[in-house]
Design an enzyme around this catalytic site. Structure first.
Site, PDB file in Angstrom:
ATOM      1  N   GLY A   1       0.606  -1.263  -0.531  1.00 50.28           N
ATOM      2  CA  GLY A   1      -0.006  -0.629  -0.380  1.00 50.28           C
ATOM      3  C   GLY A   1       0.786   1.032   0.292  1.00 50.28           C
ATOM      4  O   GLY A   1       0.910   2.522   0.723  1.00 50.28           O
TER       5      GLY A   1
ATOM      6  N   ILE B   1      -1.957  -2.199   9.430  1.00 51.48           N
ATOM      7  CA  ILE B   1      -2.033  -0.615   9.794  1.00 51.48           C
ATOM      8  C   ILE B   1      -3.195   0.147   9.406  1.00 51.48           C
ATOM      9  O   ILE B   1      -3.915   0.485   9.526  1.00 51.48           O
ATOM     10  CB  ILE B   1      -1.177  -0.252   9.016  1.00 51.48           C
ATOM     11  N   THR B   2      -4.218  -1.565   8.014  1.00 57.21           N
ATOM     12  CA  THR B   2      -5.278  -0.813   6.968  1.00 57.21           C
ATOM     13  C   THR B   2      -6.713  -1.323   8.661  1.00 57.21           C
ATOM     14  O   THR B   2      -7.273  -1.799   9.312  1.00 57.21           O
ATOM     15  CB  THR B   2      -5.410  -2.061   5.985  1.00 57.21           C
TER      16      THR B   2
ATOM     17  N   HIS C   1      -8.113  -0.019  18.607  1.00 57.93           N
ATOM     18  CA  HIS C   1      -7.500   0.716  17.683  1.00 57.93           C
ATOM     19  C   HIS C   1      -8.820   2.034  16.887  1.00 57.93           C
ATOM     20  O   HIS C   1      -9.121   2.083  15.800  1.00 57.93           O
ATOM     21  CB  HIS C   1      -6.396   0.896  16.308  1.00 57.93           C
TER      22      HIS C   1
ATOM     23  N   ARG D   1      -0.407  10.275  19.508  1.00 59.94           N
ATOM     24  CA  ARG D   1      -1.735  11.292  19.541  1.00 59.94           C
ATOM     25  C   ARG D   1      -1.623  12.028  21.012  1.00 59.94           C
ATOM     26  O   ARG D   1      -1.612  13.046  21.672  1.00 59.94           O
ATOM     27  CB  ARG D   1      -2.798  11.406  19.318  1.00 59.94           C
TER      28      ARG D   1
ATOM     29  N   MET E   1      -0.321   9.183  11.054  1.00 60.52           N
ATOM     30  CA  MET E   1      -0.309   7.524  10.853  1.00 60.52           C
ATOM     31  C   MET E   1       1.183   7.278  10.149  1.00 60.52           C
ATOM     32  O   MET E   1       1.689   5.840  10.585  1.00 60.52           O
ATOM     33  CB  MET E   1      -0.824   6.880   9.734  1.00 60.52           C
TER      34      MET E   1
ATOM     35  N   ARG F   1     -10.772   7.212   5.151  1.00 60.72           N
ATOM     36  CA  ARG F   1     -11.943   7.495   5.638  1.00 60.72           C
ATOM     37  C   ARG F   1     -12.215   9.021   5.200  1.00 60.72           C
ATOM     38  O   ARG F   1     -11.989   9.377   5.081  1.00 60.72           O
ATOM     39  CB  ARG F   1     -12.234   7.402   7.016  1.00 60.72           C
TER      40      ARG F   1
ATOM     41  N   ASN G   1     -11.745  -2.963   2.530  1.00 65.18           N
ATOM     42  CA  ASN G   1     -10.323  -3.098   3.126  1.00 65.18           C
ATOM     43  C   ASN G   1     -10.172  -4.520   3.394  1.00 65.18           C
ATOM     44  O   ASN G   1      -9.662  -4.954   3.684  1.00 65.18           O
ATOM     45  CB  ASN G   1     -10.244  -2.315   4.629  1.00 65.18           C
TER      46      ASN G   1
END
Length: 312
Positions: free
Chosen positions: A7, A117-118, A177, A153, A227, A81, A94
């Site tokens: 990706g 990560i997806t 997550h 974050r 990310m 998103r 996904n």
């Protein structure tokens, strides 16, 4: 050490590839794969950066050439998103992408550590586990859901609120997550205390930070750069531990003893073969304990969705 990014032409993938090209140890190999025809060009672009990391890019339907000999595979492929969507709306697209890529990993580099990560990570990790299990190559110490974005974050928001340097704050984040499953353990930050209101507000802000970015980008994307940084931090930690560095700890979403749910994000001591030790989540405050109990149904449903997707 060979790291593959699947990706790699997307917003996260390109940022991640840039950071890995500049920060992987000398002598590492980086391979980039994406269905998009631009991918070999992304690799050429990055190859002009003067670091001792060899880089190659591959595109098309077949990820095999990118995966051959990979020690670590990071998967950021999928759709992003848009405003009004939550991470579970991504599932329909996904889920199939992750299933397909993990099937290729199972054939080509079954020994590799895999970082997913997806989104929705709560579910895509369960999909990956079931695919690997069906192929007879599942090792629960080598499959990770990358939740590092929740940690960075948390570190940023706590540092801002308390006037600290962001580099000296490290907040453990457990659970899952997305939304309520993200649980920052604010009670475990040394030398920092919060009012009840601050805890409630901070927790909510951390849980909703992804939506904050989606809305701020006004339909133009989701959190890609932060990310990318989070995924690079996790990937680099994993590489250092696999190369023998001691004491490398990161939170990630892994299969554990099933005490809370089959998959659960917690602090992990990383080692040569992935997870060396699943560390205790420590003592929780009353607020955290309640939040933990309140999220488990959601988390378990997310996991079951992934299991059913592969086994139906």
């Amino acid at each position: 050490m060979k790291v593959a990014v699947l990706g790699a032409a997307g917003g996260i993938g390109q940022a991640l590839a840039l950071l890995l090209k500049t920060q992987l140890p000398s002598g590492s190999e980086l391979s980039l794969y994406d269905i998009a025809p631009v991918t070999p060009g992304v690799a050429v672009d990055l190859s002009h950066i003067p670091t001792d990391v060899k880089i190659k890019g591959f595109s098309g339907e077949d990820a095999t050439p990118a995966l051959e000999g990979a020690d670590v595979v990071l998967i950021s492929a999928g759709v992003a998103r848009k405003p009004g969507m939550d991470r579970s709306d991504l599932f329909n697209v996904n889920a199939g992408i992750v299933k397909n890529l993990v099937q290729q990993i199972a054939k080509t580099c079954p020994q590799a550590c895999i970082g997913i990560i997806t989104n929705p990570v709560n579910t895509t990790v369960a999909i990956a586990a079931e695919v690997l299990k069906k192929a007879g190559v599942y090792d629960k110490n080598k499959l990770f859901g990358v939740t590092t974005l929740d940690i960075i974050r948390s570190n940023t928001f706590v540092a801002e609120l308390k006037g600290k340097s962001a580099t000296e704050v490290e907040v453990p984040v457990i659970g899952g997550h997305s939304g309520v499953t993200i649980l920052p353990l604010l009670s475990q930050i040394p030398g920092v205390s919060f009012s009840d209101q601050e805890i409630a507000d901070l927790t909510k802000r951390i849980q909703n930070a992804g939506t904050e970015v989606v809305e701020a980008k006004a339909g133009g994307g989701s959190a890609t750069l932060s990310m990318g940084q989070a995924a690079a931090r996790f990937g680099l930690s994993l590489v250092r531990a696999m190369q023998g560095e001691k004491g490398v700890v990161e939170c990630a979403y892994v299969e554990g003893d099933g005490h809370y749910a089959r998959f659960f994000s917690q602090p992990l001591l990383l080692g040569k073969n992935g997870v060396e030790e699943r560390q205790s989540i420590g003592k929780l405050s009353a607020f955290e304990q309640q939040a933990l109990e309140g999220m488990l149904d959601t988390l378990k449903k997310d996991i079951a969705l992934g299991e059913d997707f592969v086994n139906k």
